[in-house]
Design an enzyme around this catalytic site. Sequence first.
Site, mmCIF file in Angstrom:
data_model
loop_
_atom_site.group_PDB
_atom_site.id
_atom_site.type_symbol
_atom_site.label_atom_id
_atom_site.label_comp_id
_atom_site.label_asym_id
_atom_site.label_seq_id
_atom_site.Cartn_x
_atom_site.Cartn_y
_atom_site.Cartn_z
ATOM 1 N N CYS A 1 -19.336 -7.118 3.790
ATOM 2 C CA CYS A 1 -18.714 -5.851 4.173
ATOM 3 C C CYS A 1 -17.420 -5.757 3.377
ATOM 4 O O CYS A 1 -16.813 -6.786 3.059
ATOM 5 C CB CYS A 1 -18.420 -5.864 5.678
ATOM 6 S SG CYS A 1 -17.515 -4.395 6.240
ATOM 7 N N CYS B 1 -16.182 -9.971 5.767
ATOM 8 C CA CYS B 1 -15.633 -8.651 5.472
ATOM 9 C C CYS B 1 -14.342 -8.772 4.679
ATOM 10 O O CYS B 1 -13.399 -9.435 5.112
ATOM 11 C CB CYS B 1 -15.385 -7.921 6.797
ATOM 12 S SG CYS B 1 -14.667 -6.305 6.538
ATOM 13 N N ARG C 1 -17.947 -2.909 18.067
ATOM 14 C CA ARG C 1 -17.162 -4.116 17.796
ATOM 15 C C ARG C 1 -15.832 -4.125 18.552
ATOM 16 O O ARG C 1 -15.024 -3.195 18.403
ATOM 17 C CB ARG C 1 -16.889 -4.234 16.282
ATOM 18 C CG ARG C 1 -16.248 -5.559 15.873
ATOM 19 C CD ARG C 1 -16.080 -5.635 14.366
ATOM 20 N NE ARG C 1 -17.353 -5.593 13.669
ATOM 21 C CZ ARG C 1 -18.105 -6.654 13.413
ATOM 22 N NH1 ARG C 1 -17.693 -7.848 13.759
ATOM 23 N NH2 ARG C 1 -19.252 -6.520 12.785
ATOM 24 N N CYS D 1 0.207 4.984 6.942
ATOM 25 C CA CYS D 1 -0.448 4.802 8.246
ATOM 26 C C CYS D 1 0.550 4.126 9.213
ATOM 27 O O CYS D 1 1.006 3.006 8.946
ATOM 28 C CB CYS D 1 -1.705 3.958 8.090
ATOM 29 S SG CYS D 1 -2.755 4.531 6.732
ATOM 30 N N CYS E 1 0.268 0.403 10.366
ATOM 31 C CA CYS E 1 -0.159 -0.649 9.438
ATOM 32 C C CYS E 1 0.978 -1.484 8.840
ATOM 33 O O CYS E 1 1.888 -0.952 8.193
ATOM 34 C CB CYS E 1 -0.978 -0.036 8.304
ATOM 35 S SG CYS E 1 -1.718 -1.332 7.271
ATOM 36 N N CYS F 1 -19.445 1.140 8.610
ATOM 37 C CA CYS F 1 -18.696 0.531 9.708
ATOM 38 C C CYS F 1 -17.522 1.481 9.884
ATOM 39 O O CYS F 1 -16.677 1.597 8.990
ATOM 40 C CB CYS F 1 -18.235 -0.864 9.300
ATOM 41 S SG CYS F 1 -17.095 -1.594 10.491
ATOM 42 N N CYS G 1 0.827 -1.209 0.000
ATOM 43 C CA CYS G 1 0.000 0.000 0.000
ATOM 44 C C CYS G 1 0.865 1.265 0.000
ATOM 45 O O CYS G 1 1.835 1.354 0.747
ATOM 46 C CB CYS G 1 -0.916 -0.014 1.225
ATOM 47 S SG CYS G 1 -2.037 1.392 1.250
HETATM 48 N N1 SAM Z 1 -6.711 0.307 3.079
HETATM 49 C C1 SAM Z 1 -8.027 0.526 3.544
HETATM 50 C C2 SAM Z 1 -8.126 1.640 4.568
HETATM 51 O O1 SAM Z 1 -7.127 1.956 5.192
HETATM 52 O O2 SAM Z 1 -9.213 2.163 4.734
HETATM 53 C C3 SAM Z 1 -8.683 -0.729 4.105
HETATM 54 C C4 SAM Z 1 -7.863 -1.707 4.939
HETATM 55 S S1 SAM Z 1 -7.178 -1.071 6.466
HETATM 56 C C5 SAM Z 1 -5.990 -2.300 6.890
HETATM 57 C C6 SAM Z 1 -8.522 -1.226 7.611
HETATM 58 C C7 SAM Z 1 -8.316 -0.748 9.016
HETATM 59 O O3 SAM Z 1 -7.536 -1.674 9.756
HETATM 60 C C8 SAM Z 1 -7.579 0.557 9.237
HETATM 61 O O4 SAM Z 1 -8.395 1.667 9.037
HETATM 62 C C9 SAM Z 1 -7.175 0.450 10.696
HETATM 63 O O5 SAM Z 1 -8.153 1.050 11.521
HETATM 64 C C10 SAM Z 1 -7.122 -1.049 10.941
HETATM 65 N N2 SAM Z 1 -5.752 -1.470 11.276
HETATM 66 C C11 SAM Z 1 -4.714 -1.585 10.417
HETATM 67 N N3 SAM Z 1 -3.583 -1.980 11.043
HETATM 68 C C12 SAM Z 1 -3.911 -2.106 12.358
HETATM 69 C C13 SAM Z 1 -3.176 -2.467 13.524
HETATM 70 N N4 SAM Z 1 -1.882 -2.760 13.464
HETATM 71 N N5 SAM Z 1 -3.821 -2.484 14.706
HETATM 72 C C14 SAM Z 1 -5.155 -2.199 14.776
HETATM 73 N N6 SAM Z 1 -5.899 -1.865 13.703
HETATM 74 C C15 SAM Z 1 -5.293 -1.801 12.507
HETATM 75 C C1 DTB Z 2 -11.302 -2.725 11.563
HETATM 76 O O1 DTB Z 2 -11.651 -1.673 12.168
HETATM 77 N N1 DTB Z 2 -10.442 -3.614 12.027
HETATM 78 C C2 DTB Z 2 -10.191 -4.657 11.044
HETATM 79 C C3 DTB Z 2 -11.231 -4.330 9.946
HETATM 80 N N2 DTB Z 2 -11.762 -3.072 10.363
HETATM 81 C C4 DTB Z 2 -10.846 -4.299 8.533
HETATM 82 C C5 DTB Z 2 -8.779 -4.739 10.602
HETATM 83 C C6 DTB Z 2 -7.792 -4.934 11.735
HETATM 84 C C7 DTB Z 2 -6.452 -5.103 11.168
HETATM 85 C C8 DTB Z 2 -5.411 -5.458 12.187
HETATM 86 C C9 DTB Z 2 -4.064 -5.611 11.601
HETATM 87 C C10 DTB Z 2 -3.957 -6.702 10.565
HETATM 88 O O2 DTB Z 2 -4.389 -7.867 10.809
HETATM 89 O O3 DTB Z 2 -3.389 -6.448 9.496
HETATM 90 FE FE1 SF4 Z 3 -2.877 1.200 3.368
HETATM 91 FE FE2 SF4 Z 3 -2.811 0.058 5.756
HETATM 92 FE FE3 SF4 Z 3 -3.269 2.660 5.570
HETATM 93 FE FE4 SF4 Z 3 -5.159 0.900 4.713
HETATM 94 S S1 SF4 Z 3 -4.450 1.176 6.805
HETATM 95 S S2 SF4 Z 3 -4.463 2.773 3.671
HETATM 96 S S3 SF4 Z 3 -3.813 -0.735 3.955
HETATM 97 S S4 SF4 Z 3 -1.356 1.616 4.973
#
Ligand code: SAM
Ligand code: DTB
Ligand code: SF4
Length: 336
Positions: A130, A99, A262, A59, A62, A190, A55
């Site tokens: 979702c 989802c 959730r 973030c 992430c 959501c 990506c």
């Molecule tokens: N890329 C899209 C976005 O960012 O909207 C969709 C996928 S993204 C991985 C979905 C959500 O996962 C993020 O908005 C974040 O809230 C959650 N997330 C990602 N990494 C995480 C982590 N290490 N711990 C907790 N939540 C996480």
């Molecule tokens: C949300 O709020 N939590 C989920 C779902 N929406 C997509 C994702 C959590 C991701 C946690 C880190 C991972 O497994 O990559």
């Molecule tokens: Fe990309 Fe992760 Fe940010 Fe979603 S949360 S936009 S997958 S870097």
Amino acid sequence: MATPLRHDWTRAEVLALFDLPLPELIFRAQSVHRERFDPAEVQVSTLLSIKTGGCPEDCAYCPQAARYDTGLKPHKLLSVEEVTARAAAAKAAGATRFCMGAAWRAPKDRDIDKVVELVRAVRALGLETCATLGMLTPEQALRLKEAGLAYYNHNLDTAPEYYGEIIHTREYEDRLRTLEHVRAAGLKTCCGGIVGMGESREQRAGLLQTLANLPEHPQSVPINRLVQVPGTPLHGTAELDPIEFVRTIAVARILMPASMVRLSAGRASMSDELQALCFAAGANSIFYGEKLLTTGNPDTEKDLALFARLGLRPMPQVEEEQVVHARITTDDSVAA
Ligand code: SAM
Ligand code: DTB
Ligand code: SF4
């Protein structure tokens, strides 16, 4: 009469809830919870990463951001066959919602063509759908709605004033705009955030205040506890006090009484006792299945044993017409 829904919470009011003695806070949250929900029911959704890693966003939490070396194995968009098989397995294990998450900043129209196929296939299995794909245009949101998508996940992640510490490649406004497009298309939202990212209590209150003051409360509010992944900038952040996490859940329940709150990422490192407190504080949905997107989640046997221990049961799937009816009768902003 059920507590009316409000969209005018002040930061001071939200902070005053956070400051309550814990038994009082839990009592208030549980009282509000029982007005609209059966406290023994928990909705279960299974996640699948349909496109992993690579990506372009930054973030700080992430593992899927291309710029961090997290050892993650990326993969392109999965095929309809693969996703259908995974969804069928999730259904057999007891999930009612599936989802699909993709590590995109914003999907291209040709990506949406493929996701439309995936949504149709998952729906055909009788599962609620979702998706979380990044920023959407109004047209893309409509196409997903037409394909039968029920929910779109798009998190605000943190308070507006802390967002710039966590993400630099897009603005809070961008998130709000996509949420607008999602609502306008008639999709359920959501939308929640992550705590334990080094934010203050005031900023946790700011996230919940912003969510509750959206034009419509998100129907599903995921509260994630940061999963610390080596290689991400937030790895090594001081752990959030678990009691503060429970308070966050309780305040979310009080501010958004008709939403599903959730208990999301972070359960793999939570004790049964901490999760029990979260359910008592008004959490009524979880991610179910051994993986979130890229990190671990408790396995299904463990969750079923936890449910048995706590006397909880999975929430039956709500038929589409009932959901629409419930929204009209419980959300004054929809009824008005
Ligand atoms: N890329 C899209 C976005 O960012 O909207 C969709 C996928 S993204 C991985 C979905 C959500 O996962 C993020 O908005 C974040 O809230 C959650 N997330 C990602 N990494 C995480 C982590 N290490 N711990 C907790 N939540 C996480
Ligand atoms: C949300 O709020 N939590 C989920 C779902 N929406 C997509 C994702 C959590 C991701 C946690 C880190 C991972 O497994 O990559
Ligand atoms: Fe990309 Fe992760 Fe940010 Fe979603 S949360 S936009 S997958 S870097």
